[in-house]
Each structure stands twice: as structure tokens, then as C-alpha cells.
Design an enzyme around this catalytic site. Structure first.
Site, PDB file in Angstrom:
ATOM      1  N   TYR A   1     -11.894  -2.962   4.437  1.00  0.00           N
ATOM      2  CA  TYR A   1     -12.868  -2.362   4.228  1.00  0.00           C
ATOM      3  C   TYR A   1     -12.931  -0.945   3.696  1.00  0.00           C
ATOM      4  CZ  TYR A   1     -10.705  -5.513   7.742  1.00  0.00           C
ATOM      5  OH  TYR A   1     -10.116  -6.623   8.692  1.00  0.00           O
TER       6      TYR A   1
ATOM      7  N   TYR B   1     -16.630 -18.095  13.419  1.00  0.00           N
ATOM      8  CA  TYR B   1     -16.034 -17.543  13.096  1.00  0.00           C
ATOM      9  C   TYR B   1     -15.034 -16.755  13.494  1.00  0.00           C
ATOM     10  CZ  TYR B   1     -16.009 -12.521  12.046  1.00  0.00           C
ATOM     11  OH  TYR B   1     -15.387 -11.164  11.260  1.00  0.00           O
TER      12      TYR B   1
ATOM     13  N   SER C   1      -8.838 -10.658  10.025  1.00  0.00           N
ATOM     14  CA  SER C   1      -9.994 -10.774   8.643  1.00  0.00           C
ATOM     15  C   SER C   1      -9.385 -11.311   7.383  1.00  0.00           C
ATOM     16  CB  SER C   1     -10.359  -9.499   8.133  1.00  0.00           C
ATOM     17  OG  SER C   1     -11.647  -9.449   9.124  1.00  0.00           O
TER      18      SER C   1
ATOM     19  N   LYS D   1     -10.774 -14.878   5.702  1.00  0.00           N
ATOM     20  CA  LYS D   1     -12.493 -14.797   5.742  1.00  0.00           C
ATOM     21  C   LYS D   1     -11.482 -14.591   4.227  1.00  0.00           C
ATOM     22  CE  LYS D   1     -13.222 -10.549   7.705  1.00  0.00           C
ATOM     23  NZ  LYS D   1     -13.703  -9.087   8.567  1.00  0.00           N
TER      24      LYS D   1
ATOM     25  N   VAL E   1      -7.143  -6.917  11.282  1.00  0.00           N
ATOM     26  CA  VAL E   1      -6.402  -6.309  12.575  1.00  0.00           C
ATOM     27  C   VAL E   1      -5.521  -6.651  13.015  1.00  0.00           C
ATOM     28  CG1 VAL E   1      -9.195  -5.313  11.988  1.00  0.00           C
ATOM     29  CG2 VAL E   1      -8.912  -6.887  14.366  1.00  0.00           C
TER      30      VAL E   1
END
Length: 305
Positions: A241, A189, A61, A64, A259
Site C-alpha cells: 500500500y 473478490y 490481500s 491478489k 490485513v
């Protein structure tokens, strides 16, 4: 600075082995949880590292941040119609909020938000292949390292077990907040989440966010200062998160976790930091990495607060 890093390495070593690796992605399940690396790159290009700071890992992530930067550059304020700017308070792969908020994700750093960002890039660059190539090229530009590539085994593993992400994309499509083919967008993605970097490369690649959107080494303006401020603010409030508030409380820096066990953090005007330790806490963030960053800001006073 290296003395501080060595102190941190020594202090976090007893914590290694706590937490769990990301077992729900089979290709990541066998990663050695005892690893720890930390790297700092200053705005003048100097860098320092300890431990496994040159060990490559799946950035997940953290990618992102790069995709959101490209989407913000392409769509500017129009992007906010499709993905909001609020903390979610829910797990990163939750469907619940998406259902009662009409398919508009809370922010670009939870899975649904990042998938919408990816969909917007596929539209902007016309194909999923071009969108991915642009993301990878941007990472090459930010890091100054064209050797960075995808771990195809991890990417394939994620696609084969990506049922919840397929559900997220399908739900958004049912609400009209998704323009392209669900599977093609998810392939893009998963590929950008499966890019492999080490802590040194990651800390270098985030310098543009520590310097108002301009790479302080190459002097290239990658985004404008307002956009850099907005990305940093979202990393502070949404980058971890449903534990983003706790990270801000403990560390006090804009940051983004993955992660795969990596975390990046930005000290505006000074440096970027990356840590790697693959065992995660209950919120999906690196357990030892979070502690290392907390120790760093405590020892140096380099918090934004």
C-alpha cells in the site's frame, strides 16, 4: 536457517501487542494479536518454521498475487489498459485517485486494482463462480495442498460491511472500466480475500515467483519468466500500500501483505518466506511481521539490493 528464525522470534517477541488488528472487518476483530509465526520454503522443497507458522489465518490481500497472476496469464499486456503499474501513495481503499484518473487503478494490489482484476477474471471464465473456483484451484496448485478453503464467516462479514469497495467498483463502472455486475464481482473478490492459509502453505505457494514462474518442486511452468519478473517488481513497489517504499527500504524484497496479518516475500532464485502476526501498523501491514522480515534480510544478507 532455523537458528536465524529462532533468533528473530526471540527478538520480535517484545513487540507483540503493539499495533491493532483489522477491526473494520468484524470477523477479524477478535483475532489474538499476540500471535507470531514465520516459515521459509527453499526452492528444493525444504522448509523451516517457528512460532505459529501452522496457524491458519485469512490471507486477505495476499490473494491478489494469485488473482493477478491468473489475469496476467489470460490477458497478458492487454491487462495494463485497465490497471496500471505505478505505486499509489494513497491508502489501499482510497477513492480520490480513482476519481481524477478516470477510473483506472494505479496498480493491481490496491483494492480498486484487485477488484478490476477480479472483474477481468469473471469475464474470462464467464461466471463469478468459475472465476473463484479457478483462483482457488490455482492456489491449490501453487501450494500443493487441496485442503485450502474459504472462511465463509469472514467472506460474509466483508460483504456486509464492504461499502467502500462497492463504491470503488461503482465508480470504475461509471467510467466504463468494469464489465460485470458489481455485487457479483465483489462476492468473488471477498471470497478470494477470505481464503485461509498458514505461513508454511503461503511460503510454499510463492515458490513459482522465486523461480522465474516455474514451480521448482513440480517443475510446472505457471507463468513465463517475464511475467514473474513483472509480478515481483510490482510486489516490491506496490505490495504494501502506501508503505511500499518503506518496506523496500527496510526489507529489500518483493513482498505482499494482507490485513489478516500475513506477509509473503520472495528471494529470487532461493526461497519464499511468509510471516504471520495479526496486529497491524498504521498502513495496514503486520507490524511484527515487517520487523521480522527486516531482521531476516539484515541477518542473512538475502536482499535483492
Amino acid at each position: 536457517m532455523i537458528d536465524v528464525l529462532n533468533e528473530i522470534h526471540q527478538e520480535v517477541s517484545p513487540l507483540l501487542g503493539q499495533g491493532k488488528v483489522a477491526e473494520y472487518i468484524p470477523a477479524l476483530a477478535n483475532v489474538d494479536p499476540m500471535q507470531f509465526g514465520m516459515a521459509i520454503t527453499l526452492n528444493d522443497g525444504q522448509y523451516y518454521g517457528v512460532g505459529s507458522y501452522q496457524t491458519p489465518f485469512s490471507i486477505q490481500s495476499i490473494s491478489k498475487v494469485f488473482s493477478y497472476t491468473l489475469a496476467l496469464r489470460a490477458y497478458q499486456n492487454g491487462l495494463y489498459k485497465r490497471v496500471w503499474r505505478e505505486p499509489s501513495g494513497n491508502p489501499f481503499n482510497s477513492l480520490v485517485q480513482l476519481e481524477y484518473e478516470a477510473g483506472i487503478p494505479r496498480n493491481p494490489f490496491i483494492n480498486a486494482g484487485a477488484i478490476v482484476v477480479c472483474d477481468s477474471l469473471v469475464s474470462h471464465f464467464s461466471t463469478n463462480e468459475k472465476a473463484f473456483n479457478e483462483i482457488l484451484a490455482f492456489i491449490h496448485q501453487c501450494s500443493g495442498d487441496k485442503s485450502i478453503a474459504v472462511d465463509e464467516v469472514v467472506s460474509t462479514s466483508e460483504m456486509e460491511h464492504g461499502y467502500r469497495n462497492i463504491a470503488l467498483a461503482s465508480l470504475m463502472k461509471s467510467f466504463g472500466n468494469f464489465d460485470n455486475d458489481v455485487i457479483e464481482v465483489l462476492q468473488t473478490y471477498f471470497k478470494h480475500c477470505s481464503i485461509v492459509m498458514n505461513a508454511q502453505q503461503l511460503s510454499r505457494s510463492m515458490l513459482y515467483l522465486a523461480n522465474d514462474g516455474t514451480d521448482p518442486i513440480t517443475k510446472q511452468q505457471l507463468i513465463n519468466s517475464t511475467q514473474a519478473k513483472r509480478i515481483n517488481s510490482l510486489m516490491l513497489t506496490c505490495g504494501h500500500y502506501d508503505a511500499s517504499g518503506d518496506f523496500a527500504f527496510r526489507v529489500g524484497l518483493p513482498g505482499k501483505s494482507g490485513v489478516g496479518g500475513g506477509i509473503v516475500a520472495v528471494v529470487p532464485g532461493k526461497m519464499a518466506i511468509a510471516v504471520y502476526s495479526p496486529a497491524l501498523n498504521e498502513s495496514g501491514n503486520s507490524l511484527v511481521g515487517t520487523k521480522a522480515l527486516e531482521l531476516f534480510t539484515t541477518k542473512t544478507g538475502l536482499s535483492i539490493f
